[in-house]
Design an enzyme around this catalytic site. Structure first.
Site, PDB file in Angstrom:
ATOM      1  N   GLU A 130      -2.538   9.104   8.313  1.00 14.70           N
ATOM      2  CA  GLU A 130      -1.098   8.854   8.436  1.00 14.70           C
ATOM      3  C   GLU A 130      -0.455   9.766   9.493  1.00 14.70           C
ATOM      4  O   GLU A 130       0.741   9.718   9.714  1.00 14.70           O
ATOM      5  CB  GLU A 130      -0.402   9.053   7.077  1.00 14.70           C
ATOM      6  N   CYS A 181      -4.190  -1.653  -1.923  1.00 16.27           N
ATOM      7  CA  CYS A 181      -4.438  -0.222  -2.104  1.00 16.27           C
ATOM      8  C   CYS A 181      -5.427  -0.058  -3.256  1.00 16.27           C
ATOM      9  O   CYS A 181      -5.187  -0.577  -4.355  1.00 16.27           O
ATOM     10  CB  CYS A 181      -3.109   0.451  -2.433  1.00 16.27           C
ATOM     11  N   ASP A 184       0.876  -1.174   0.000  1.00 19.28           N
ATOM     12  CA  ASP A 184       0.000   0.000   0.000  1.00 19.28           C
ATOM     13  C   ASP A 184       0.919   1.231   0.000  1.00 19.28           C
ATOM     14  O   ASP A 184       2.134   1.110   0.177  1.00 19.28           O
ATOM     15  CB  ASP A 184      -0.873  -0.010   1.278  1.00 19.28           C
ATOM     16  N   SER A 185       0.321   2.403  -0.155  1.00 25.98           N
ATOM     17  CA  SER A 185       1.113   3.634  -0.084  1.00 25.98           C
ATOM     18  C   SER A 185       1.623   3.883   1.344  1.00 25.98           C
ATOM     19  O   SER A 185       2.610   4.585   1.534  1.00 25.98           O
ATOM     20  CB  SER A 185       0.245   4.813  -0.507  1.00 25.98           C
ATOM     21  N   TYR A 240      -0.964   8.283  -2.522  1.00 28.43           N
ATOM     22  CA  TYR A 240      -1.052   7.966  -3.958  1.00 28.43           C
ATOM     23  C   TYR A 240      -2.244   8.692  -4.605  1.00 28.43           C
ATOM     24  O   TYR A 240      -2.259   8.912  -5.803  1.00 28.43           O
ATOM     25  CB  TYR A 240      -1.278   6.460  -4.160  1.00 28.43           C
ATOM     26  N   CYS A 246     -11.005   2.893   0.055  1.00 26.40           N
ATOM     27  CA  CYS A 246      -9.592   3.160   0.305  1.00 26.40           C
ATOM     28  C   CYS A 246      -9.252   2.313   1.517  1.00 26.40           C
ATOM     29  O   CYS A 246     -10.008   2.325   2.500  1.00 26.40           O
ATOM     30  CB  CYS A 246      -9.378   4.645   0.608  1.00 26.40           C
ATOM     31  N   THR A 247      -8.137   1.583   1.450  1.00 26.86           N
ATOM     32  CA  THR A 247      -7.846   0.649   2.552  1.00 26.86           C
ATOM     33  C   THR A 247      -7.483   1.371   3.856  1.00 26.86           C
ATOM     34  O   THR A 247      -7.425   0.745   4.908  1.00 26.86           O
ATOM     35  CB  THR A 247      -6.729  -0.333   2.158  1.00 26.86           C
ATOM     36  N   HIS A 248      -7.241   2.676   3.784  1.00 24.89           N
ATOM     37  CA  HIS A 248      -7.017   3.434   5.013  1.00 24.89           C
ATOM     38  C   HIS A 248      -8.332   3.632   5.804  1.00 24.89           C
ATOM     39  O   HIS A 248      -8.300   3.791   7.021  1.00 24.89           O
ATOM     40  CB  HIS A 248      -6.469   4.835   4.704  1.00 24.89           C
ATOM     41  N   THR A 271      -6.219   2.699  -4.844  1.00 18.65           N
ATOM     42  CA  THR A 271      -5.701   3.598  -5.885  1.00 18.65           C
ATOM     43  C   THR A 271      -4.781   2.843  -6.832  1.00 18.65           C
ATOM     44  O   THR A 271      -4.906   2.949  -8.059  1.00 18.65           O
ATOM     45  CB  THR A 271      -4.959   4.786  -5.221  1.00 18.65           C
TER      46      THR A 271
HETATM   47  N1  DGL Z   1      -4.819   2.957   0.919  1.00 23.22           N
HETATM   48  C1  DGL Z   1      -4.781   3.638  -0.351  1.00 23.22           C
HETATM   49  C2  DGL Z   1      -6.048   3.299  -1.137  1.00 23.22           C
HETATM   50  O1  DGL Z   1      -6.647   2.272  -0.833  1.00 23.22           O
HETATM   51  C3  DGL Z   1      -4.519   5.080  -0.097  1.00 23.22           C
HETATM   52  C4  DGL Z   1      -4.166   5.867  -1.286  1.00 23.22           C
HETATM   53  C5  DGL Z   1      -3.341   7.074  -0.983  1.00 23.22           C
HETATM   54  O2  DGL Z   1      -2.195   6.921  -0.591  1.00 23.22           O
HETATM   55  O3  DGL Z   1      -3.842   8.176  -1.241  1.00 23.22           O
HETATM   56  O4  DGL Z   1      -6.455   3.972  -2.064  1.00 23.22           O
END
Ligand code: DGL
Length: 265
Positions: A153, A74, A11-12, A43, A185-187, A76
């Site tokens: 983050e 991720c 992931d990012s 990302y 988004c996985t966050h 994205t």
């Molecule tokens: N966890 C990423 C996703 O699922 C985050 C993308 C980001 O870094 O902006 O899209």
């Protein structure tokens, strides 16, 4: 021998840890190598070219670590880079969009699905297209929440600013009348409780984690790649920057006392 090889997951930043948590439940014997691209997070405001370049480098890094399978943890990167990295990858790859889309299609009762995601994921229309392939009669409403990832983050800012930010981002979600919301988004599962509280019980929240883990299990079983050993699974984490900051966030997200992250070389 390949059965014991780790699964690669990236992931990012810390978002993919929500997938890691689900993997630990569904596939507790699997060794995992996690990569957080903290030098390039977020990302969500980057171009397809940039996200594809970062994802390609991470796939090569994980393949050098001899992983047997890679999960693009991720949304994205799954939306922007999956077709390109599938062409260069030597091992199987799974993105996180389809598992969440399938679950949302099964869940909605009123035929209206909302998606919150990064700007890049929304612009790609990947969720809209994936859902309409599954059922073209459903209505999909997409909303970008560009400031949520930087906030998640950063633990200090999160506490102070999250309520205001969610009020702003979730107002159009409430208005559109969807009964199902994809956390695209996985966050976002990290702040799932706060989102649920604001939307109430009439909106069902869907994320990729559990279904991605189940799909991984099916694929590995089909390929006869499941790790059946009884020894405790090893988790290794790498970041492209600031491993200590990553460790602090990861401990809180995974609810684990110690998780070590190394700077990737
Ligand atoms: N966890 C990423 C996703 O699922 C985050 C993308 C980001 O870094 O902006 O899209």
């Amino acid at each position: 021998m390949q059965n014991k090889a780790p699964i690669g997951l990236f992931d990012s930043g810390v978002g993919g840890l929500t997938i890691l948590k689900a993997l630990q439940v569904v596939l507790p014997s699997e060794n995992i190598i996690y990569f957080g691209d903290t030098a390039h997070v977020p990302y969500g405001n980057k171009s397809k070219t940039a996200v594809t370049k970062y994802s390609t480098e991470i796939v090569k890094f994980l393949e050098n670590k001899k992983v047997k399978f890679i999960i693009v943890g991720c949304n994205t990167a799954s939306a922007l880079a999956l077709p390109s990295i599938k062409k260069i990858a030597k091992v199987g790859l799974l993105g996180v969009l389809m598992p969440a889309a399938k679950q949302a299609v099964k869940t909605t009762k009123n035929g209206k699905i909302a998606v919150i995601a990064t700007q890049a994921t929304v612009n790609s229309n990947s969720y809209k297209n994936t859902i309409s392939k599954l059922n073209k009669n459903l209505k999909v409403y997409q909303f970008a929440c560009p400031l949520l990832v930087p906030l998640i983050e950063d633990k200090k800012l999160l506490k102070t600013l999250l309520p205001t930010m969610l009020k702003y981002y979730l107002a159009p979600v409430k208005k559109c009348g969807a009964d199902t919301l994809i956390l695209g988004c996985t966050h976002y599962p990290i702040i799932k409780n706060q989102i649920a509280k604001m939307l109430g019980s009439s909106v069902k929240l869907i994320d990729s984690a559990h279904n991605t883990a189940l799909e991984t299990k099916n694929i590995l079983a089909q390929k006869k790649l499941l790790n059946t050993s009884k020894t405790k699974a090893k988790i290794r984490a790498y970041t492209s920057d600031a491993p200590k900051h990553f460790e602090t966030l990861a401990k809180a997200i995974l609810n684990q006392k110690s998780i070590k992250a190394e700077l990737a070389k």
